[in-house]
Design a protein around this motif. Sequence first.
Motif, PDB file in Angstrom:
ATOM      1  N   LEU A 276     -22.754  17.715 -30.595  1.00  0.00           N
ATOM      2  CA  LEU A 276     -21.438  17.345 -30.080  1.00  0.00           C
ATOM      3  C   LEU A 276     -20.805  16.265 -30.954  1.00  0.00           C
ATOM      4  O   LEU A 276     -19.615  16.358 -31.312  1.00  0.00           O
ATOM      5  N   LEU A 277     -21.585  15.257 -31.309  1.00  0.00           N
ATOM      6  CA  LEU A 277     -21.092  14.178 -32.160  1.00  0.00           C
ATOM      7  C   LEU A 277     -20.634  14.715 -33.515  1.00  0.00           C
ATOM      8  O   LEU A 277     -19.553  14.366 -34.003  1.00  0.00           O
ATOM      9  N   ARG A 278     -21.423  15.599 -34.108  1.00  0.00           N
ATOM     10  CA  ARG A 278     -21.044  16.187 -35.395  1.00  0.00           C
ATOM     11  C   ARG A 278     -19.767  17.016 -35.269  1.00  0.00           C
ATOM     12  O   ARG A 278     -18.917  16.996 -36.156  1.00  0.00           O
ATOM     13  N   ALA A 279     -19.630  17.731 -34.170  1.00  0.00           N
ATOM     14  CA  ALA A 279     -18.419  18.533 -33.963  1.00  0.00           C
ATOM     15  C   ALA A 279     -17.191  17.627 -33.829  1.00  0.00           C
ATOM     16  O   ALA A 279     -16.138  17.915 -34.420  1.00  0.00           O
TER      17      ALA A 279
ATOM     18  N   ILE B 154     -22.648   8.127 -41.477  1.00  0.00           N
ATOM     19  CA  ILE B 154     -24.044   7.918 -41.083  1.00  0.00           C
ATOM     20  C   ILE B 154     -24.359   8.718 -39.829  1.00  0.00           C
ATOM     21  O   ILE B 154     -25.400   9.384 -39.749  1.00  0.00           O
ATOM     22  N   LEU B 155     -23.473   8.678 -38.843  1.00  0.00           N
ATOM     23  CA  LEU B 155     -23.713   9.439 -37.610  1.00  0.00           C
ATOM     24  C   LEU B 155     -23.791  10.931 -37.878  1.00  0.00           C
ATOM     25  O   LEU B 155     -24.541  11.659 -37.228  1.00  0.00           O
ATOM     26  N   ASN B 156     -23.029  11.394 -38.856  1.00  0.00           N
ATOM     27  CA  ASN B 156     -22.988  12.816 -39.178  1.00  0.00           C
ATOM     28  C   ASN B 156     -24.255  13.287 -39.890  1.00  0.00           C
ATOM     29  O   ASN B 156     -24.484  14.487 -39.998  1.00  0.00           O
ATOM     30  N   THR B 157     -25.069  12.361 -40.367  1.00  0.00           N
ATOM     31  CA  THR B 157     -26.273  12.753 -41.107  1.00  0.00           C
ATOM     32  C   THR B 157     -27.566  12.434 -40.365  1.00  0.00           C
ATOM     33  O   THR B 157     -28.641  12.515 -40.953  1.00  0.00           O
ATOM     34  N   ILE B 158     -27.484  12.079 -39.092  1.00  0.00           N
ATOM     35  CA  ILE B 158     -28.710  11.831 -38.318  1.00  0.00           C
ATOM     36  C   ILE B 158     -29.452  13.155 -38.169  1.00  0.00           C
ATOM     37  O   ILE B 158     -28.897  14.133 -37.678  1.00  0.00           O
ATOM     38  N   PRO B 159     -30.709  13.190 -38.600  1.00  0.00           N
ATOM     39  CA  PRO B 159     -31.442  14.461 -38.541  1.00  0.00           C
ATOM     40  C   PRO B 159     -31.961  14.763 -37.135  1.00  0.00           C
ATOM     41  O   PRO B 159     -32.183  13.864 -36.331  1.00  0.00           O
ATOM     42  N   TYR B 160     -32.151  16.040 -36.872  1.00  0.00           N
ATOM     43  CA  TYR B 160     -32.821  16.472 -35.648  1.00  0.00           C
ATOM     44  C   TYR B 160     -33.554  17.769 -35.945  1.00  0.00           C
ATOM     45  O   TYR B 160     -33.218  18.484 -36.881  1.00  0.00           O
ATOM     46  N   THR B 161     -34.584  18.044 -35.145  1.00  0.00           N
ATOM     47  CA  THR B 161     -35.383  19.253 -35.330  1.00  0.00           C
ATOM     48  C   THR B 161     -35.480  19.991 -34.004  1.00  0.00           C
ATOM     49  O   THR B 161     -35.065  19.485 -32.959  1.00  0.00           O
ATOM     50  N   ARG B 162     -36.060  21.163 -34.051  1.00  0.00           N
ATOM     51  CA  ARG B 162     -36.243  21.948 -32.827  1.00  0.00           C
ATOM     52  C   ARG B 162     -37.207  21.280 -31.855  1.00  0.00           C
ATOM     53  O   ARG B 162     -37.184  21.561 -30.662  1.00  0.00           O
ATOM     54  N   GLN B 163     -38.043  20.385 -32.366  1.00  0.00           N
ATOM     55  CA  GLN B 163     -39.003  19.697 -31.509  1.00  0.00           C
ATOM     56  C   GLN B 163     -38.369  18.533 -30.743  1.00  0.00           C
ATOM     57  O   GLN B 163     -38.957  18.032 -29.789  1.00  0.00           O
ATOM     58  N   ASP B 164     -37.174  18.108 -31.146  1.00  0.00           N
ATOM     59  CA  ASP B 164     -36.488  17.026 -30.447  1.00  0.00           C
ATOM     60  C   ASP B 164     -36.047  17.504 -29.070  1.00  0.00           C
ATOM     61  O   ASP B 164     -35.826  18.700 -28.852  1.00  0.00           O
ATOM     62  N   PRO B 165     -35.900  16.562 -28.129  1.00  0.00           N
ATOM     63  CA  PRO B 165     -35.438  16.946 -26.785  1.00  0.00           C
ATOM     64  C   PRO B 165     -34.072  17.634 -26.845  1.00  0.00           C
ATOM     65  O   PRO B 165     -33.229  17.283 -27.682  1.00  0.00           O
ATOM     66  N   PRO B 166     -33.837  18.594 -25.969  1.00  0.00           N
ATOM     67  CA  PRO B 166     -32.554  19.319 -25.957  1.00  0.00           C
ATOM     68  C   PRO B 166     -31.349  18.401 -25.786  1.00  0.00           C
ATOM     69  O   PRO B 166     -30.284  18.666 -26.351  1.00  0.00           O
ATOM     70  N   VAL B 167     -31.522  17.326 -25.019  1.00  0.00           N
ATOM     71  CA  VAL B 167     -30.398  16.404 -24.801  1.00  0.00           C
ATOM     72  C   VAL B 167     -30.004  15.741 -26.124  1.00  0.00           C
ATOM     73  O   VAL B 167     -28.818  15.641 -26.451  1.00  0.00           O
ATOM     74  N   LYS B 168     -30.988  15.305 -26.902  1.00  0.00           N
ATOM     75  CA  LYS B 168     -30.705  14.682 -28.200  1.00  0.00           C
ATOM     76  C   LYS B 168     -30.006  15.679 -29.126  1.00  0.00           C
ATOM     77  O   LYS B 168     -29.008  15.342 -29.760  1.00  0.00           O
TER      78      LYS B 168
END
Length: 173
Positions: free
Chosen positions: A69-72, A49-63
């Motif tokens: 990092l989590l996916r790595a 589940i953690l590996n599939t959390i989506p993010y986009t370019r509009q999300d904050p850089p920290v997120k």
Amino acid sequence: MDKLAKLTADIGRLWETYSGAYFTGIRNTLVLAVVATLIGCVIGLMCGILNTIPYTRQDPPVKRFFLKLLRALIRIYVEVFRGTPMVLQAFRGMSGIWAAAIIVVSINTGAYMAESVRGGIISIDPGQTEGAKAIGMTHVQTMVNVIMPQALRNIIPQIGNNFIINIKDTSVM
């Protein structure tokens, strides 16, 4: 016929002497396989589940940074534990102790289950997620109420396969 009678008597004596050890071994194998499979499923579910959390370019850089990092880290965990034999993992410091055996088999199973869960999640049609978001569901609500029930249906056969593999692999312990 004399050799057959002697062989039968020898087998009878062996069974009489060691039958308790056989049944203890069977019990220990099944307990270890069941417990490790359950713990491994929890580990795999969390990682998948953690590996599939989506993010986009509009999300904050920290997120974005922390999700990358989590996916790595999850990828490293999965590749290391899927890419090395369980006997090596057990030998690296933990054979012979029940708790250690459960930890080794659970972590190994978790790595395999992480990929099964990830695959189960991404196998669900993206339209399901889009539909859930269209009616105002958050990501967590979408995962819990829409995606995971469908993904679990796809994952259940792999859980059974992992259990069978764990029964065979516990002989390493």
